[in-house]
Scaffold this motif. Structure first.
Motif, PDB file in Angstrom:
ATOM      1  N   PRO A   1      57.116  54.924  56.462  1.00 48.35           N
ATOM      2  CA  PRO A   1      55.652  54.940  56.357  1.00 48.35           C
ATOM      3  C   PRO A   1      55.086  53.529  56.465  1.00 48.35           C
ATOM      4  CG  PRO A   1      56.668  55.349  54.209  1.00 48.35           C
ATOM      5  CD  PRO A   1      57.773  55.378  55.222  1.00 48.35           C
ATOM      6  N   MET A   2      53.988  53.402  57.205  1.00 48.15           N
ATOM      7  CA  MET A   2      53.418  52.058  57.389  1.00 48.15           C
ATOM      8  C   MET A   2      52.633  51.615  56.167  1.00 48.15           C
ATOM      9  SD  MET A   2      50.110  52.384  59.831  1.00 48.15           S
ATOM     10  CE  MET A   2      48.635  53.241  59.326  1.00 48.15           C
ATOM     11  N   ALA A   3      52.057  52.568  55.459  1.00 46.08           N
ATOM     12  CA  ALA A   3      51.212  52.194  54.326  1.00 46.08           C
ATOM     13  C   ALA A   3      51.310  53.261  53.246  1.00 46.08           C
ATOM     14  CB  ALA A   3      49.760  52.033  54.771  1.00 46.08           C
ATOM     15  N   SER A   4      51.019  52.852  52.026  1.00 49.24           N
ATOM     16  CA  SER A   4      51.019  53.784  50.903  1.00 49.24           C
ATOM     17  C   SER A   4      49.744  53.566  50.103  1.00 49.24           C
ATOM     18  CB  SER A   4      52.230  53.545  49.994  1.00 49.24           C
ATOM     19  OG  SER A   4      53.436  53.684  50.723  1.00 49.24           O
ATOM     20  N   ILE A   5      49.222  54.669  49.558  1.00 46.87           N
ATOM     21  CA  ILE A   5      47.992  54.605  48.762  1.00 46.87           C
ATOM     22  C   ILE A   5      48.279  55.284  47.431  1.00 46.87           C
ATOM     23  CG2 ILE A   5      45.539  55.190  48.645  1.00 46.87           C
ATOM     24  CD1 ILE A   5      45.582  55.470  51.725  1.00 46.87           C
ATOM     25  N   LEU A   6      48.271  54.502  46.352  1.00 46.59           N
ATOM     26  CA  LEU A   6      48.623  54.993  45.020  1.00 46.59           C
ATOM     27  C   LEU A   6      47.403  54.935  44.113  1.00 46.59           C
ATOM     28  CD1 LEU A   6      50.759  55.820  42.847  1.00 46.59           C
ATOM     29  CD2 LEU A   6      51.221  53.384  42.530  1.00 46.59           C
ATOM     30  N   ARG A   7      47.129  56.061  43.437  1.00 45.34           N
ATOM     31  CA  ARG A   7      46.076  56.087  42.410  1.00 45.34           C
ATOM     32  C   ARG A   7      46.736  56.414  41.083  1.00 45.34           C
ATOM     33  NH1 ARG A   7      42.739  60.105  39.961  1.00 45.34           N
ATOM     34  NH2 ARG A   7      43.811  61.659  41.224  1.00 45.34           N
ATOM     35  N   ILE A   8      46.506  55.612  40.077  1.00 42.25           N
ATOM     36  CA  ILE A   8      47.053  55.865  38.750  1.00 42.25           C
ATOM     37  C   ILE A   8      45.951  56.473  37.893  1.00 42.25           C
ATOM     38  CG2 ILE A   8      48.051  54.843  36.674  1.00 42.25           C
ATOM     39  CD1 ILE A   8      50.040  54.894  38.922  1.00 42.25           C
ATOM     40  N   GLU A   9      46.285  57.610  37.277  1.00 43.45           N
ATOM     41  CA  GLU A   9      45.282  58.366  36.532  1.00 43.45           C
ATOM     42  C   GLU A   9      45.410  58.139  35.025  1.00 43.45           C
ATOM     43  OE1 GLU A   9      43.840  62.296  38.229  1.00 43.45           O
ATOM     44  OE2 GLU A   9      45.238  62.918  36.685  1.00 43.45           O
ATOM     45  N   GLN A  10      46.659  58.069  34.557  1.00 43.55           N
ATOM     46  CA  GLN A  10      46.906  57.915  33.118  1.00 43.55           C
ATOM     47  C   GLN A  10      47.805  56.702  32.906  1.00 43.55           C
ATOM     48  OE1 GLN A  10      48.701  61.337  31.299  1.00 43.55           O
ATOM     49  NE2 GLN A  10      48.841  60.375  29.278  1.00 43.55           N
ATOM     50  N   LEU A  11      47.465  55.907  31.901  1.00 43.15           N
ATOM     51  CA  LEU A  11      48.129  54.615  31.716  1.00 43.15           C
ATOM     52  C   LEU A  11      48.548  54.399  30.281  1.00 43.15           C
ATOM     53  CD1 LEU A  11      45.616  52.381  33.613  1.00 43.15           C
ATOM     54  CD2 LEU A  11      48.054  52.334  33.996  1.00 43.15           C
ATOM     55  N   PRO A  12      49.597  53.611  30.081  1.00 43.51           N
ATOM     56  CA  PRO A  12      49.890  53.136  28.722  1.00 43.51           C
ATOM     57  C   PRO A  12      48.797  52.162  28.268  1.00 43.51           C
ATOM     58  CG  PRO A  12      51.305  52.045  30.317  1.00 43.51           C
ATOM     59  CD  PRO A  12      50.526  53.083  31.073  1.00 43.51           C
ATOM     60  N   ALA A  13      48.771  51.873  26.960  1.00 41.48           N
ATOM     61  CA  ALA A  13      47.749  50.967  26.425  1.00 41.48           C
ATOM     62  C   ALA A  13      47.817  49.611  27.135  1.00 41.48           C
ATOM     63  CB  ALA A  13      47.944  50.797  24.926  1.00 41.48           C
ATOM     64  N   THR A  14      49.025  49.117  27.303  1.00 38.77           N
ATOM     65  CA  THR A  14      49.242  47.927  28.134  1.00 38.77           C
ATOM     66  C   THR A  14      50.528  48.154  28.917  1.00 38.77           C
ATOM     67  OG1 THR A  14      50.522  46.804  26.434  1.00 38.77           O
ATOM     68  CG2 THR A  14      48.150  46.313  26.513  1.00 38.77           C
ATOM     69  N   GLY A  15      50.738  47.350  29.921  1.00 41.20           N
ATOM     70  CA  GLY A  15      51.966  47.456  30.716  1.00 41.20           C
ATOM     71  C   GLY A  15      51.812  48.389  31.896  1.00 41.20           C
ATOM     72  N   GLY A  16      52.914  48.590  32.626  1.00 36.40           N
ATOM     73  CA  GLY A  16      52.891  49.440  33.815  1.00 36.40           C
ATOM     74  C   GLY A  16      52.265  48.757  35.019  1.00 36.40           C
ATOM     75  N   ASP A  17      52.223  47.429  35.011  1.00 38.61           N
ATOM     76  CA  ASP A  17      51.696  46.697  36.168  1.00 38.61           C
ATOM     77  C   ASP A  17      52.611  46.917  37.386  1.00 38.61           C
ATOM     78  OD1 ASP A  17      49.978  45.674  34.267  1.00 38.61           O
ATOM     79  OD2 ASP A  17      50.657  43.597  34.456  1.00 38.61           O
ATOM     80  N   THR A  18      52.077  46.650  38.565  1.00 38.29           N
ATOM     81  CA  THR A  18      52.890  46.655  39.782  1.00 38.29           C
ATOM     82  C   THR A  18      52.834  45.266  40.414  1.00 38.29           C
ATOM     83  OG1 THR A  18      52.398  48.993  40.175  1.00 38.29           O
ATOM     84  CG2 THR A  18      53.292  47.746  42.033  1.00 38.29           C
ATOM     85  N   MET A  19      53.988  44.777  40.830  1.00 35.50           N
ATOM     86  CA  MET A  19      54.040  43.498  41.541  1.00 35.50           C
ATOM     87  C   MET A  19      54.196  43.744  43.040  1.00 35.50           C
ATOM     88  SD  MET A  19      56.238  41.018  39.069  1.00 35.50           S
ATOM     89  CE  MET A  19      55.666  39.583  40.000  1.00 35.50           C
ATOM     90  N   PHE A  20      53.624  42.868  43.822  1.00 39.45           N
ATOM     91  CA  PHE A  20      53.722  42.928  45.283  1.00 39.45           C
ATOM     92  C   PHE A  20      54.205  41.567  45.789  1.00 39.45           C
ATOM     93  CE2 PHE A  20      50.752  46.147  44.030  1.00 39.45           C
ATOM     94  CZ  PHE A  20      51.035  47.211  44.871  1.00 39.45           C
ATOM     95  N   SER A  21      54.941  41.583  46.884  1.00 46.62           N
ATOM     96  CA  SER A  21      55.436  40.337  47.456  1.00 46.62           C
ATOM     97  C   SER A  21      55.205  40.345  48.969  1.00 46.62           C
ATOM     98  CB  SER A  21      56.935  40.181  47.145  1.00 46.62           C
ATOM     99  OG  SER A  21      57.393  38.921  47.578  1.00 46.62           O
TER     100      SER A  21
END
Ligand SMILES: [Fe+2]
Length: 280
Positions: free
Chosen positions: A111-131
């Motif tokens: 796949p050339m591209a991805s589109i992610l939507r996050i609906e529910q999250l922890p109080a903190t954390g769950g970040d995503t890193m990109f390079s």
């Protein structure tokens, strides 16, 4: 994009753009589509806040950029096979994307591209890193660039997916596997990106085993260099839209046993190729 309906604020000089002033749940006009596509080419990954949308709207957004890709582990008979559910909670024994990778690079035509939507999250954390794999390539010596330009990397779905999805859930009943050039020419920008990742790449066809292992270990470390990266802190209904041809990402699982839940669609791409720059 200043002065139109939206703005893009760079996250770092290397990659990432925060886009404001755009409602992704509504159909994009031709102008909006073209500006968004150019912004993706300029920034490699785009971020958006406050974008609630239905799965149908999410699929429509992805579909604007091309035919949707079905993940190898998409459950058979799913109502929305093009939508990958991204979920982790107290029962999870692994989290999808918890190592550096480019999505499904083990497919012949990833796949050339991805589109992610996050609906529910922890109080903190769950970040995503990109390079940025443009930056990773450009930081290498010309001798290393030349060597990589002659190499073919082997990408195996097995090493990433084994034990993570039920065996009966794979699209083709087996783990995908593919060979791609170690360097990849972006078909739209013409820029060269390093196309080797920790998640799927197992080695190089043209090298002896020990050489291949050493080079791969070096490149995996190199791709994660902090100066090539940015880190996105999610809020509920944030969206990230990344170009798999020139970036890698890493979903940080630092929030166990809390829940994180979202949805991803991916857009079909082209077969990776490398066209060496002509000598100037
Ligand atoms: Fe991913």
């Amino acid at each position: 994009m200043t002065g139109t309906y939206s703005d893009v604020t760079p996250i770092t000089p290397v990659l990432g753009g925060m886009v404001t002033g755009l409602d992704l749940s509504a159909p994009l006009s031709l102008e909006q589509f073209e500006v968004l596509e150019q912004a993706l080419h300029d920034h490699q990954v785009l971020f958006f806040r406050e974008q609630p949308m239905t799965l149908e709207q999410h699929k429509s957004l992805g579909g604007r950029f091309g035919e949707l890709h079905v993940h190898p582990a998409a459950p058979k008979g799913a109502e929305h096979p093009e939508v990958l559910v991204v979920h982790a909670d107290a029962e999870s024994t692994f989290v999808p994307g918890g190592l550096w990778h480019s999505d499904v690079s083990c497919d012949e035509i990833p796949p050339m591209a991805s589109i992610l939507r996050i609906e529910q999250l922890p109080a903190t954390g769950g970040d995503t890193m990109f390079s940025s794999m443009y930056a990773a390539y450009e930081a290498l010596s010309d001798r290393m660039q030349r060597l990589l330009g002659e190499l073919t990397a082997v990408h195996e779905g097995r090493q990433y997916y084994v034990g993570r999805y039920g065996d009966g859930h794979l699209r083709d009943e087996s783990y995908p596997s593919a060979e791609h050039p170690a360097l990849r020419t972006h078909p739209r920008t013409g820029r060269t990106a390093l196309y080797v990742n920790e998640g799927f790449t197992v080695g190089f066809k043209e090298l002896k085993r020990a050489e291949s292992d050493a080079l791969l270990a070096f490149l995996i470390k190199h791709c994660a260099s902090p100066e090539f990266t940015c880190r996105f802190r999610w809020e509920a209904n944030s969206v990230a839209f990344w170009d798999n041809r020139c970036t890698q990402h890493f979903a940080i699982w630092d929030y166990y046993p809390q829940t994180r839940h979202g949805y991803r669609v991916a857009v079909k791409g082209d077969r990776p190729f490398y066209a060496p720059p002509t000598a100037g």
